[in-house]
Structures are given as structure tokens and as C-alpha cells.
Design an enzyme around this catalytic site. Sequence first.
Site, short mmCIF file in Angstrom:
data_model
loop_
_atom_site.label_atom_id
_atom_site.label_comp_id
_atom_site.label_asym_id
_atom_site.label_seq_id
_atom_site.Cartn_x
_atom_site.Cartn_y
_atom_site.Cartn_z
CB CYS A 81 -36.62 34.72 8.76
SG CYS A 81 -35.88 36.14 9.59
CB CYS A 116 -38.28 39.12 7.01
SG CYS A 116 -37.21 37.81 6.40
CB CYS A 147 -32.50 36.16 7.46
SG CYS A 147 -33.83 36.46 6.29
CB CYS A 164 -34.67 40.80 7.29
SG CYS A 164 -34.53 39.54 8.56
CB CYS A 217 -24.99 25.41 14.76
SG CYS A 217 -25.19 25.30 16.52
ZN LIG Z 1 -35.34 37.46 7.78
#
Ligand SMILES: [Zn+2]
Length: 152
Positions: A65, A68, A114, A117, A137
Site C-alpha cells: 500500500c 501505509c 487497504c 488504512c 483491478c
Molecule cells: Zn494502506
Amino acid sequence: MLTWKDIINFSVNGNPKPDRRVEKPEAEWKAQLTPEQFRITREKGTERPHSGALCTAYEAGQYNCVCCDTPLFDSTIKFNSGTGWPSFTQPIKENAIKYEKDSSFGMVRVEVMCNTCDAHLGHVFPDGPEPSGLRYCINSESMTLKKEKVND
Ligand SMILES: [Zn+2]
């Protein structure tokens, strides 16, 4: 392995618990991210197809990510969907991703975020390759690729 049935179940009945949570005020995300990363991850934007740097990346490594740094996907589950966005068949871990029903733009889709976060990543569709049948996607701008070290 997750299937479409699991995804629908998560989006209706609640998501798996993440290992940790990262929560920051909007101003902090804005300071940390590029304007394009901020627009996509924190304001649910979408990059233009075929524009993302990771779209044609197939080096071995892990996709984290961009907000984070939580691992989300890896190169072994990446495939070329021809859509112009990085595509995967599974998350790296069952609780890495959060799913939510998205009825915007007159379509019913499943948004993927995510789970650590709440960064917007993209959408998941039930038209991926077997055996999972899933196609995640994902916007390039939502992830950073940590390339595997080559030992020679
Ligand atoms: Zn994240």
C-alpha cells in the site's frame, strides 16, 4: 483461496480483521502523498488505463500500500488482464483487503480498499482466471513495488 462467494460475504457481512490499523488526518496524507496518489487513494479516484507505472511490471516482488506500506499483493498472483490496470487473482493475505459494495456511476461493483488504512485501491470482478475466478483491478498509484533482491 478466496472466491467471489467470499468477496460478496465480506462486503455484506463485514470484513476480516486487519493485523493493525493506520489512521491519519487528511492533511497528513496530503503531505505524505503525491497529488495523484492522494486523489486516488483518499478520494477514490481512478488513473487512466495504461498510464500506471506498474501496469506492465512483472518483476518478482511484493506490492505494498502506497499509504501505509502494508503488503497487499505479490508478483506470483499478478496477471495481464489487458485492461490497462495492474490485475491480480488473490490478495497476499486474506485480511489485507477490505471490500465494500459500490453503487456509483449506475453500476454495482465491489470496491477494494487497504484493510489497514482504508486507501482506495480499485475494484474486484468475478471474471478472472481459474481457479479463483477473481480479477482485482488495482490502480498503480495505490501501490509501491518492492522488488525481490536477486542473489547471484
Ligand atoms: Zn494502506
